[in-house]
Design an enzyme around this catalytic site. Structure first.
Site, PDB file in Angstrom:
ATOM      1  N   ARG A  22      51.881  46.626  -7.087  1.00  0.00           N
ATOM      2  CA  ARG A  22      51.600  45.246  -7.488  1.00  0.00           C
ATOM      3  C   ARG A  22      50.238  45.032  -8.131  1.00  0.00           C
ATOM      4  O   ARG A  22      49.262  45.687  -7.765  1.00  0.00           O
ATOM      5  CB  ARG A  22      51.724  44.339  -6.256  1.00  0.00           C
ATOM      6  CG  ARG A  22      53.169  44.249  -5.782  1.00  0.00           C
ATOM      7  CD  ARG A  22      53.280  43.722  -4.379  1.00  0.00           C
ATOM      8  NE  ARG A  22      54.678  43.611  -3.972  1.00  0.00           N
ATOM      9  CZ  ARG A  22      55.426  44.646  -3.557  1.00  0.00           C
ATOM     10  NH1 ARG A  22      54.906  45.862  -3.462  1.00  0.00           N
ATOM     11  NH2 ARG A  22      56.688  44.465  -3.231  1.00  0.00           N
TER      12      ARG A  22
ATOM     13  N   HIS B  27      55.519  47.133 -10.522  1.00  0.00           N
ATOM     14  CA  HIS B  27      56.079  48.329 -11.172  1.00  0.00           C
ATOM     15  C   HIS B  27      56.156  48.217 -12.698  1.00  0.00           C
ATOM     16  O   HIS B  27      57.168  48.548 -13.316  1.00  0.00           O
ATOM     17  CB  HIS B  27      57.470  48.613 -10.600  1.00  0.00           C
ATOM     18  CG  HIS B  27      57.468  49.077  -9.163  1.00  0.00           C
ATOM     19  ND1 HIS B  27      56.403  49.727  -8.575  1.00  0.00           N
ATOM     20  CD2 HIS B  27      58.422  48.976  -8.184  1.00  0.00           C
ATOM     21  CE1 HIS B  27      56.692  50.020  -7.317  1.00  0.00           C
ATOM     22  NE2 HIS B  27      57.904  49.567  -7.048  1.00  0.00           N
TER      23      HIS B  27
ATOM     24  N   HIS C 229      59.989  56.935  -8.024  1.00  0.00           N
ATOM     25  CA  HIS C 229      60.577  56.028  -7.028  1.00  0.00           C
ATOM     26  C   HIS C 229      61.924  56.547  -6.508  1.00  0.00           C
ATOM     27  O   HIS C 229      62.884  55.777  -6.366  1.00  0.00           O
ATOM     28  CB  HIS C 229      60.730  54.647  -7.656  1.00  0.00           C
ATOM     29  CG  HIS C 229      60.644  53.516  -6.698  1.00  0.00           C
ATOM     30  ND1 HIS C 229      61.625  53.249  -5.767  1.00  0.00           N
ATOM     31  CD2 HIS C 229      59.689  52.577  -6.503  1.00  0.00           C
ATOM     32  CE1 HIS C 229      61.274  52.180  -5.071  1.00  0.00           C
ATOM     33  NE2 HIS C 229      60.107  51.753  -5.489  1.00  0.00           N
TER      34      HIS C 229
ATOM     35  N   ASP D 139      56.675  49.097   4.121  1.00  0.00           N
ATOM     36  CA  ASP D 139      56.479  48.926   2.678  1.00  0.00           C
ATOM     37  C   ASP D 139      54.978  48.792   2.457  1.00  0.00           C
ATOM     38  O   ASP D 139      54.476  47.747   2.051  1.00  0.00           O
ATOM     39  CB  ASP D 139      57.236  47.674   2.194  1.00  0.00           C
ATOM     40  CG  ASP D 139      57.309  47.576   0.672  1.00  0.00           C
ATOM     41  OD1 ASP D 139      56.804  48.495  -0.001  1.00  0.00           O
ATOM     42  OD2 ASP D 139      57.860  46.580   0.175  1.00  0.00           O
TER      43      ASP D 139
ATOM     44  N   GLU E 219      56.092  57.121  -2.394  1.00  0.00           N
ATOM     45  CA  GLU E 219      55.513  56.825  -3.706  1.00  0.00           C
ATOM     46  C   GLU E 219      54.036  57.196  -3.705  1.00  0.00           C
ATOM     47  O   GLU E 219      53.177  56.375  -3.374  1.00  0.00           O
ATOM     48  CB  GLU E 219      55.702  55.346  -4.037  1.00  0.00           C
ATOM     49  CG  GLU E 219      57.152  54.908  -4.072  1.00  0.00           C
ATOM     50  CD  GLU E 219      57.309  53.395  -3.903  1.00  0.00           C
ATOM     51  OE1 GLU E 219      56.774  52.640  -4.719  1.00  0.00           O
ATOM     52  OE2 GLU E 219      57.967  52.972  -2.936  1.00  0.00           O
TER      53      GLU E 219
HETATM   54  C1  GAL Z   1      58.580  49.359  -3.695  1.00  0.00           C
HETATM   55  C2  GAL Z   1      57.909  48.076  -3.362  1.00  0.00           C
HETATM   56  C3  GAL Z   1      58.934  47.252  -2.636  1.00  0.00           C
HETATM   57  C4  GAL Z   1      60.139  47.008  -3.515  1.00  0.00           C
HETATM   58  C5  GAL Z   1      60.622  48.315  -4.111  1.00  0.00           C
HETATM   59  C6  GAL Z   1      61.636  48.124  -5.194  1.00  0.00           C
HETATM   60  O1  GAL Z   1      57.694  50.259  -4.249  1.00  0.00           O
HETATM   61  O2  GAL Z   1      56.738  48.265  -2.605  1.00  0.00           O
HETATM   62  O3  GAL Z   1      58.384  46.034  -2.163  1.00  0.00           O
HETATM   63  O4  GAL Z   1      59.794  46.090  -4.520  1.00  0.00           O
HETATM   64  O5  GAL Z   1      59.595  49.068  -4.628  1.00  0.00           O
HETATM   65  O6  GAL Z   1      62.731  47.411  -4.796  1.00  0.00           O
END
Ligand code: GAL
Length: 341
Positions: free
Chosen positions: A76, A101, A171, A243, A306
């Site tokens: 973010r 992203h 991802h 997360d 990640e």
């Molecule tokens: C992660 C992020 C989550 C969600 C996901 C994609 O990297 O931290 O909150 O958005 O990607 O669905």
């Protein structure tokens, strides 16, 4: 043992997507799509441990970034804003008030150009100045190499003609008991981190680092992933599970995490030279499409490791910088090492 390729399908606007399959002599294979430089499958010991889809249309019908390379900025950027060299930049908010992203048309949607160099698959993409709101003409290369010892090495290279910010990651959602096992049950995990970045209610770092000690974020000793995920701990409650960005101890190429699918005995070791790692337990996974072979992927059926720079680093002076200076080379690498327990 080599790399082969075939035609995977066409995007809705008619562009061809190729699939490259890297294979070694142990029968381990990794399939990578040119759309999004996406890992579509990882088959180890006859088990496919990566969530993915069988068609381009299915990839286009989800926004969970499944298997994709994320850029220009993984995770973010608060309010989709930052300033650099005195200029203010505005990016589209696509996750509550924040930019996530790389935005809705980030690198995960690009068709990358592939070249093969021996055992290495190189994927290149160009992002023009101003794309997604970011400064600088940026050229990015992601390379994938599957070694004979079952290490998948992912390297990132990027260069811009102006100062910019960057944060690249992959991802992939892993399920070490098989992509089709439907749950993260029986996964043990260890993360080599004493601290993590505190989230606000939108999973944006507040800027504070919290100690894992005495919390369900403490994976310095092995725990199963699901064991404490629903504990009455504010940080878990806000994100509906894990997360968060763990600050990995040490510097340079080092061990980040070890996960084991106890039903298959498949062990994944994550190594990287990045500063930190978002562990995401697919809390928000809700798909309108079925996965490979027609299986469904419910929430908490996969886990992402990640490896990344700190989220929102462009707005947090206390975090390691995300600046990529003009004409300098960005280089990061991550290794996913597979073995049997
Ligand atoms: C992660 C992020 C989550 C969600 C996901 C994609 O990297 O931290 O909150 O958005 O990607 O669905």
């Amino acid at each position: 043992m080599g790399i082969t390729s075939d035609f995977f399908g066409k995007t809705v606007d008619g562009r061809a997507v190729e699939r490259y399959v890297l294979q070694n002599d142990n029968g381990t294979s990794v399939a990578v799509l040119t759309r999004g430089a996406t890992i579509q499958s990882i088959v180890f010991a006859d088990v496919d441990i990566a969530l993915g889809f069988d068609s381009v249309a299915a990839y286009e019908a989800q926004d969970a970034y499944i298997g994709a390379t994320i850029g220009r900025f993984a995770n973010r950027i608060g309010n989709g804003q930052f300033s650099l060299n005195g200029a203010a930049y505005h990016l589209r908010a696509n996750n509550g008030p924040n930019h996530l992203h790389g935005g809705e048309h980030g690198f995960h949607q690009k068709i990358w150009t592939a070249t093969i160099e021996g055992e290495v698959l190189r994927l290149h993409c160009h992002s023009p100045h101003g794309e997604g709101g970011y400064p600088g003409n940026l050229d990015t290369e992601v390379s994938f190499c599957l070694h004979e010892n079952d290490e998948l090495e992912i390297q990132y290279f990027a260069r811009s003609d102006q100062d910019t910010v960057i944060n690249l990651t992959n991802h992939t959602y892993f399920n070490l008991n098989g992509h089709d096992s439907g749950s993260l049950r029986a996964h043990t995990l260890q993360i080599f981190a004493d601290r993590f970045t505190e989230n606000d209610a939108n999973c944006l770092p507040t800027g504070r680092l919290l100690a894992v000690e005495g919390t369900p974020m403490d994976f310095r000793e092995r725990h199963t992933i699901l064991e404490r995920i629903d504990d009455a701990y504010e940080q878990l409650r806000l994100a509906k599970g894990y997360d968060h960005n763990w600050v990995i101890d040490g510097m340079g190429m080092r061990r980040f995490a070890i996960a084991v699918g106890e039903e298959t005995g498949i062990m994944l070791e994550v190594l990287s030279d990045q500063p930190s790692m978002q562990l995401y337990t697919a809390n928000f996974l809700e798909l309108a499409v079925l996965g490979k072979g027609g299986v469904s992927y419910p929430a908490r059926s996969g886990v992402c490791f990640e490896t990344q720079g700190f989220p929102d680093a462009p707005n947090k002076k206390q975090f390691p910088t995300a600046l990529l200076a003009a004409d300098k080379c960005y280089r990061r690498s991550t290794v996913m090492k597979l073995s049997k327990k």
